[in-house]
Design a protein around this motif. Structure first.
Motif, mmCIF file in Angstrom:
data_model
loop_
_atom_site.group_PDB
_atom_site.id
_atom_site.type_symbol
_atom_site.label_atom_id
_atom_site.label_comp_id
_atom_site.label_asym_id
_atom_site.label_seq_id
_atom_site.Cartn_x
_atom_site.Cartn_y
_atom_site.Cartn_z
ATOM 1 N N GLY A 128 -31.186 -36.301 3.457
ATOM 2 C CA GLY A 128 -32.483 -36.727 2.936
ATOM 3 C C GLY A 128 -32.533 -36.721 1.423
ATOM 4 N N LEU A 129 -31.887 -35.743 0.789
ATOM 5 C CA LEU A 129 -31.857 -35.673 -0.674
ATOM 6 C C LEU A 129 -31.032 -36.813 -1.270
ATOM 7 C CD1 LEU A 129 -31.371 -31.826 -1.189
ATOM 8 C CD2 LEU A 129 -33.433 -33.161 -1.684
ATOM 9 N N ARG A 130 -29.923 -37.146 -0.630
ATOM 10 C CA ARG A 130 -29.045 -38.199 -1.161
ATOM 11 C C ARG A 130 -29.543 -39.600 -0.837
ATOM 12 N NH1 ARG A 130 -25.632 -34.201 0.617
ATOM 13 N NH2 ARG A 130 -25.302 -35.187 2.646
ATOM 14 N N HIS A 131 -30.360 -39.720 0.210
ATOM 15 C CA HIS A 131 -30.884 -41.030 0.615
ATOM 16 C C HIS A 131 -32.390 -40.902 0.829
ATOM 17 C CE1 HIS A 131 -26.691 -42.348 1.332
ATOM 18 N NE2 HIS A 131 -26.520 -41.137 1.816
ATOM 19 N N PRO A 132 -33.148 -40.780 -0.256
ATOM 20 C CA PRO A 132 -34.576 -40.485 -0.132
ATOM 21 C C PRO A 132 -35.401 -41.556 0.578
ATOM 22 C CG PRO A 132 -33.981 -41.044 -2.401
ATOM 23 C CD PRO A 132 -32.705 -40.862 -1.652
ATOM 24 N N GLY A 133 -34.888 -42.770 0.633
ATOM 25 C CA GLY A 133 -35.654 -43.829 1.296
ATOM 26 C C GLY A 133 -35.422 -43.909 2.794
ATOM 27 N N VAL A 134 -34.554 -43.047 3.321
ATOM 28 C CA VAL A 134 -34.192 -43.105 4.738
ATOM 29 C C VAL A 134 -34.806 -41.924 5.485
ATOM 30 C CG1 VAL A 134 -32.282 -43.041 6.396
ATOM 31 C CG2 VAL A 134 -32.039 -44.317 4.243
ATOM 32 N N GLU A 135 -35.486 -42.212 6.570
ATOM 33 C CA GLU A 135 -36.036 -41.150 7.416
ATOM 34 C C GLU A 135 -34.910 -40.542 8.248
ATOM 35 O OE1 GLU A 135 -39.007 -40.622 11.285
ATOM 36 O OE2 GLU A 135 -39.029 -42.489 10.123
ATOM 37 N N VAL A 136 -34.795 -39.225 8.211
ATOM 38 C CA VAL A 136 -33.740 -38.530 8.944
ATOM 39 C C VAL A 136 -34.371 -37.526 9.897
ATOM 40 C CG1 VAL A 136 -31.655 -37.118 8.783
ATOM 41 C CG2 VAL A 136 -32.200 -38.750 6.955
ATOM 42 N N THR A 137 -34.002 -37.607 11.162
ATOM 43 C CA THR A 137 -34.476 -36.645 12.152
ATOM 44 C C THR A 137 -33.283 -35.959 12.792
ATOM 45 O OG1 THR A 137 -34.505 -38.304 13.926
ATOM 46 C CG2 THR A 137 -36.543 -37.996 12.661
ATOM 47 N N VAL A 138 -33.554 -34.819 13.411
ATOM 48 C CA VAL A 138 -32.509 -34.023 14.053
ATOM 49 C C VAL A 138 -32.852 -33.855 15.520
ATOM 50 C CG1 VAL A 138 -31.420 -31.748 14.179
ATOM 51 C CG2 VAL A 138 -31.902 -32.777 11.957
ATOM 52 N N GLU A 139 -31.853 -33.970 16.344
ATOM 53 C CA GLU A 139 -32.035 -33.730 17.781
ATOM 54 C C GLU A 139 -30.860 -32.902 18.284
ATOM 55 O OE1 GLU A 139 -32.499 -36.160 22.020
ATOM 56 O OE2 GLU A 139 -32.801 -37.196 20.108
ATOM 57 N N GLN A 140 -31.171 -31.941 19.123
ATOM 58 C CA GLN A 140 -30.136 -31.122 19.734
ATOM 59 C C GLN A 140 -30.213 -31.262 21.240
ATOM 60 O OE1 GLN A 140 -31.582 -27.516 17.763
ATOM 61 N NE2 GLN A 140 -29.516 -27.246 16.969
ATOM 62 N N ARG A 141 -29.063 -31.385 21.837
ATOM 63 C CA ARG A 141 -29.008 -31.469 23.298
ATOM 64 C C ARG A 141 -27.844 -30.619 23.790
ATOM 65 N NH1 ARG A 141 -30.008 -37.673 25.396
ATOM 66 N NH2 ARG A 141 -31.622 -38.296 23.885
ATOM 67 N N ALA A 142 -28.020 -30.075 24.961
ATOM 68 C CA ALA A 142 -26.950 -29.306 25.594
ATOM 69 C C ALA A 142 -26.303 -30.150 26.681
ATOM 70 C CB ALA A 142 -27.509 -28.019 26.191
ATOM 71 N N GLY A 143 -25.000 -29.997 26.819
ATOM 72 C CA GLY A 143 -24.294 -30.711 27.871
ATOM 73 C C GLY A 143 -22.928 -31.159 27.435
ATOM 74 N N ALA A 144 -22.286 -31.960 28.282
ATOM 75 C CA ALA A 144 -20.973 -32.511 27.954
ATOM 76 C C ALA A 144 -21.147 -33.546 26.842
ATOM 77 C CB ALA A 144 -20.358 -33.161 29.190
ATOM 78 N N PRO A 145 -20.427 -33.417 25.715
ATOM 79 C CA PRO A 145 -20.659 -34.287 24.558
ATOM 80 C C PRO A 145 -20.636 -35.783 24.863
ATOM 81 C CG PRO A 145 -19.262 -32.459 23.926
ATOM 82 C CD PRO A 145 -19.437 -32.363 25.430
ATOM 83 N N ALA A 146 -19.626 -36.270 25.578
ATOM 84 C CA ALA A 146 -19.540 -37.711 25.832
ATOM 85 C C ALA A 146 -20.741 -38.196 26.622
ATOM 86 C CB ALA A 146 -18.244 -38.037 26.575
#
Length: 301
Positions: A73-91
């Motif tokens: 977010g600091l390096r790309h202030p014009g871009v909205e950044v969200t975070v999501e976490q999920r549990a499970g097999a990565p693929a």
């Protein structure tokens, strides 16, 4: 639901490079970035061990994407950044998340002591089954790598983007793959270099034995096929400068060569809905592992 550019992140150098590329792409597309961190639940036997306990594990799985999002977010202030976490097999989690994404971006790392890049079992499984475009970004890839050199020989954003390269099979050109490449070139204001590799047909040897050399005719025929396949797209995208390269020899080899001077390489992957898993294809597989620039693998019917 708002479409996103989704990035698989785990705190590694390759996933950080993938996130940076995704943020730059998001700025071009005016889309948000979703950082997806997949964590596998700690087995009960390990959860009881203090160094690897469930709370410690969860702390790191939360910290990695949070810090990545803050930096992005600091390096790309014009871009909205969200975070999501999920549990499970990565693929499986990545494939599920890709269903509502515009693009899925993953990282790859250089093979130690060898020429090429390691995609990893998760990345290969995702590429083989995802039905949205998947972009693979090598560790260490930077914004300057996408740009042409200035008069001093230094890559600079002021000089514009390097070409976008498209690998095209004129025997079965697919509109989805071609449109993706033209759009990427249009967004960047970059030249689109379309590469066609072809091999001599089986009857060529027999014609030579009979004293007839069909070489020049075949070269003209293949070049004309490439020009014909691109004609409607040139008309649809008049602002995109297109160069055509029809070459005898391995399509994958020619694409890897062209990638050295490119900002992005686009290849297609035919969707095979089979219970026995996905399929990448020889050309896409070779380009994924050997191109030094980001590679977009676009699924098509």
């Amino acid at each position: 639901m708002t479409r996103t550019i989704t990035v698989g992140t785990d705190g590694s150098a390759e996933s950080r490079a993938a996130a940076e590329w995704a943020a730059r792409e998001a700025a071009l597309r005016r889309l948000p970035v979703r950082l997806l961190h997949v964590w596998q639940p700690v087995p009960e036997s390990m959860a009881k061990a203090p160094p690897l306990g469930a709370e410690t594990h969860r702390y790191w799985t939360e910290r990695i994407p949070r810090e990545a999002a803050e930096g992005l977010g600091l390096r790309h202030p014009g871009v909205e950044v969200t975070v999501e976490q999920r549990a499970g097999a990565p693929a499986e989690v990545l494939l599920d998340a890709a269903r509502d994404a515009e693009l899925l971006v993953l990282g790859s790392r250089a093979l130690s002591g060898l020429t090429g890049f390691l995609i990893g079992s998760v990345g290969q499984a995702v590429v083989a089954r995802a039905e949205v475009p998947v972009v693979l970004v090598r560790a260490g890839e930077q914004a300057a790598d996408e740009h042409l050199e200035d008069p001093a020989g230094i890559p600079s954003a002021a000089t514009g983007f390097r070409p976008v390269v498209l690998g095209l099979d004129t025997d079965s050109p697919d509109e989805t793959v071609i449109a993706f490449a033209f759009e990427e070139a249009r967004r960047r204001g970059a030249t689109l270099t379309v590469v066609q590799g072809w091999n001599l047909p089986p009857y060529y040897a027999s014609s030579l034995a009979a004293g007839v050399d069909l070489g020049e005719g075949l070269v003209r025929e293949q070049a004309a096929a490439l020009t014909g396949a691109l004609l409607p797209w040139r008309e649809k995208y008049p602002d995109v400068e297109v160069t055509e390269e029809s070459r005898l020899g391995s399509p994958a080899g020619h694409l890897v060569d062209a990638a050295r001077d490119a900002s992005l390489v686009v290849v297609g992957r035919r969707v095979r809905r089979s219970p026995f898993g996905g399929h990448i294809g020889a050309v896409a597989h070779a380009v994924m592992h050997h191109a030094t620039t980001p590679v977009a693998v676009v699924a098509h019917d």
